[in-house]
Scaffold this motif. Structure first.
Motif, PDB file in Angstrom:
ATOM      1  N   GLY A  92     -14.160  98.405  14.964  1.00  0.00           N
ATOM      2  CA  GLY A  92     -15.369  98.518  15.773  1.00  0.00           C
ATOM      3  C   GLY A  92     -16.344  97.380  15.521  1.00  0.00           C
ATOM      4  O   GLY A  92     -17.187  97.078  16.385  1.00  0.00           O
ATOM      5  N   ASP A  93     -16.213  96.729  14.362  1.00  0.00           N
ATOM      6  CA  ASP A  93     -17.103  95.623  14.014  1.00  0.00           C
ATOM      7  C   ASP A  93     -16.557  94.328  14.607  1.00  0.00           C
ATOM      8  O   ASP A  93     -15.418  93.933  14.340  1.00  0.00           O
ATOM      9  N   GLU A  94     -17.367  93.633  15.393  1.00  0.00           N
ATOM     10  CA  GLU A  94     -16.913  92.433  16.090  1.00  0.00           C
ATOM     11  C   GLU A  94     -16.514  91.328  15.123  1.00  0.00           C
ATOM     12  O   GLU A  94     -15.500  90.636  15.335  1.00  0.00           O
ATOM     13  N   GLN A  95     -17.288  91.127  14.052  1.00  0.00           N
ATOM     14  CA  GLN A  95     -16.979  90.068  13.096  1.00  0.00           C
ATOM     15  C   GLN A  95     -15.650  90.332  12.393  1.00  0.00           C
ATOM     16  O   GLN A  95     -14.854  89.423  12.170  1.00  0.00           O
ATOM     17  N   THR A  96     -15.395  91.596  12.048  1.00  0.00           N
ATOM     18  CA  THR A  96     -14.134  91.949  11.401  1.00  0.00           C
ATOM     19  C   THR A  96     -12.957  91.661  12.315  1.00  0.00           C
ATOM     20  O   THR A  96     -11.905  91.188  11.869  1.00  0.00           O
TER      21      THR A  96
END
Length: 571
Positions: A92-96
């Motif tokens: 859900g985290d864009e950076q991840t």
């Protein structure tokens, strides 16, 4: 000064970085009591392939790790990357999500190197540990630490379950993982290896961090310690309660563990971080009743049923001294805040060898008898000293006014228990017969005496060193430490020493470190001719280092030790 040419080139200071990691690894192993020598090397894999450069590079390139060890290729890594299970993960985290492709690359390389090393070395009794890969100039670089499998058999891990999967942990494994994290952090620097140590933490800091990480292991099913319980136990052990030292036991368990038999349950749990309160409660946790403690709180007092699943516990046995146990097995021993691997103060083989070399006429039976005597002395939990002297009967008469002479009596646990309760030394002969107790020893001071050590130790040094008769002293201090006077150096193989000198003489600048370090550690054993040969080789390597523009370590030149004799050599 001509620049050094590296055939298997990864980055400019790869040699310095590897040496820094290896030195730190050896320091950590020595500090925690791991009696083995770790070896460190770097592996770099080009991905994608780099025209005109090796697919695989190893530092040191002339070491015992050839490129042929590795079956991994840029093409095989590409296939492994596409098939990696994390490709199906969505975050859900864009950076991840943006980091996911690179993280998979690093995982694929790490797993591939570990697989190749296991294939090559497991059958040879060597275990390999690999840091997470780091991209540098087109290569993915990992640090490898290798140690003999026998070390992990001596200090086996404990198994547990975490998130439905089997896992294992030990203090030794935690130390190696902490070392690899230090190496990985160094590889992340802009110019890895350029500066000495590259900010590496000290061996002491690494060992303490490893102990803290190990104590966070989820030994309790479904729970993990997020606080630093290693430091909290240290803080509790430092405190005294109304002038008494901390002795007691804590059982690590969940509050509702069905195996628990509470004798008394606290209405409100006491936090471990409330050090003074926890220390006060510890005063009641002795004998067959212990404090029931989770990773954060103390729940009460009680017992745990014995079954096939051993419990974890902390045993406080003196001020600033405690053990972490799994059942009856000690996993970690801490003294004065310093964590170490659990081991005997002296091994059976070292003890027996030392005893028989001092008392040449004593047989195996007498040596084994004194091994048992020493174990009894160490169980007394009090300071004491026993001297074994071939002239014990004569000395008992000479020192009659400085002790209590007794009828010759075999040493027994009961005699040792009674005699160690009074001041002075127990005096016995090599056959295990006691001739006097409470003896005040004499002897002239010498340069081995030191004000930094206690009166017992200095008394033993004076008495043993000033005699022409063969004597041996066991000095047990109140904190449980042991000194054996004299403790002779171990014997070494004549053939092994000669082999390593020849290896050093024939070595290159890149391959001379291992035989050099071996001989530096054993310089005591070399005769005059061998010292001359080693010094000549060291002079040659110093000249080559200057020519190549390398940083060099100044080694004190070898000279024969006057105390060396053939008694220290084995065939």
């Amino acid at each position: 000064m001509r620049p050094r040419l590296i055939e298997q080139f990864l980055f400019p200071y790869q040699h310095s970085l590897r040496i820094s990691v290896e030195v730190r690894a050896k320091n950590v192993f020595e500090r925690i009591g791991a009696d083995a020598e770790p070896h460190v090397f770097l592996v770099g894999i080009a991905w994608p392939a780099i025209p005109g450069r090796h697919d695989i590079c190893i530092e040191p390139e002339e070491g015992p790790w050839p490129q042929s060890l590795f079956s991994t290729t840029p093409e095989s890594l590409e296939v492994a990357w596409r098939q990696h299970p994390d490709q199906r993960m969505f975050y859900g985290d864009e950076q991840t999500m943006r980091d996911k492709p690179e993280n998979i690359c690093r995982s694929v390389v790490t797993e591939a190197v570990k697989r190749d090393l296991d294939r090559a070395y497991v059958a040879h009794g060597v275990r390999s540990f690999v840091s997470r890969a780091r991209p540098i100039d087109g290569y993915y670089v990992v640090t490898v630490v290798q140690a003999p499998e026998a070390l992990f058999a001596k200090f086996p891990p404990i198994s547990y379950e975490w998130m439905g999967e089997p896992a294992e942990s030990s203090f030794l494994l935690s130390c190696i993982q902490a070392l690899l994290r230090e190496a990985e952090r160094a590889l992340e620097l802009p110019q890895p290896g350029r500066f000495i140590d590259d900010g590496f933490r000290s061996a002491e800091e690494i060992a303490r961090q490893a102990a803290s990480n190990f104590m966070r292991t989820p030994f309790l099913s479904g729970e993990m310690a997020y606080s630093d319980i290693f430091s909290e136990f240290n803080a509790i052990s430092r405190l005294m309660y109304e002038g008494t030292k901390g002795r007691g036991r804590m059982i690590l368990a969940k509050a509702d563990d069905p195996k628990l038999d509470y004798v008394m349950k606290l209405a409100e749990p006491v936090q471990l971080r409330d050090t003074r309160w926890a220390r006060k409660l510890l005063q009641m946790g002795s004998g067959d009743m212990a404090l029931i403690t989770g990773y954060q709180s103390i729940y009460g007092f009680g017992r745990i049923a014995e079954d096939d699943t051993p419990s974890c516990s902390v045993e406080f046995f003196d001020q600033q001294q405690w053990d972490f146990r799994h059942g009856n097995r000690i996993l970690l021993r801490t003294q004065f805040g310093e964590p170490r691997l659990p081991q005997e103060l002296i091994s059976d083989s070292r003890f027996l060898d030392n005893f028989k070399r001092i008392f040449l006429s004593a047989g195996d039976e007498a040596a084994a008898r004194y091994r048992g005597v020493l174990k009894v002395l160490l169980e007394q939990s009090r300071g004491c000293m026993l001297v074994v002297a071939e002239d014990a009967a004569i000395e008992a008469e000479r020192l009659d006014l400085q002790g209590t002479r007794i009828e010759p009596t075999p040493l027994t646990p009961d005699l040792i228990d009674r005699a160690s309760r009074i001041d002075g030394t127990i005096l016995a002969d090599p056959q295990g017969v006691c001739h006097a107790i409470g003896v005040i020893l004499d002897g002239a001071a010498n340069d081995r005496c030191t004000p930094s050590r206690g009166a017992r130790y200095n008394s033993a040094i004076r008495y043993v060193d000033t005699s022409t008769a063969k004597r041996l002293a066991f000095v047990i201090s109140e904190d449980g430490t042991l000194d054996i006077v004299p403790l002779l150096r171990p014997r070494v193989s004549v053939a092994e020493i000669e082999t390593m000198i020849t290896t050093l003489e024939n070595a290159t600048l890149d391959s001379h470190y291992a035989p050099r370090n071996y001989l530096v550690d054993r310089r005591f054993y070399l005769n005059e001719d061998q010292c001359t040969r080693v010094n000549s080789a060291l002079d040659r390597f110093d000249a080559l280092s200057l020519e190549d523009g390398r940083i060099r370590l100044i080694i004190d030149r070898f000279q024969p030790d006057p105390a060396m004799n053939d008694n220290y050599l084995a065939p």
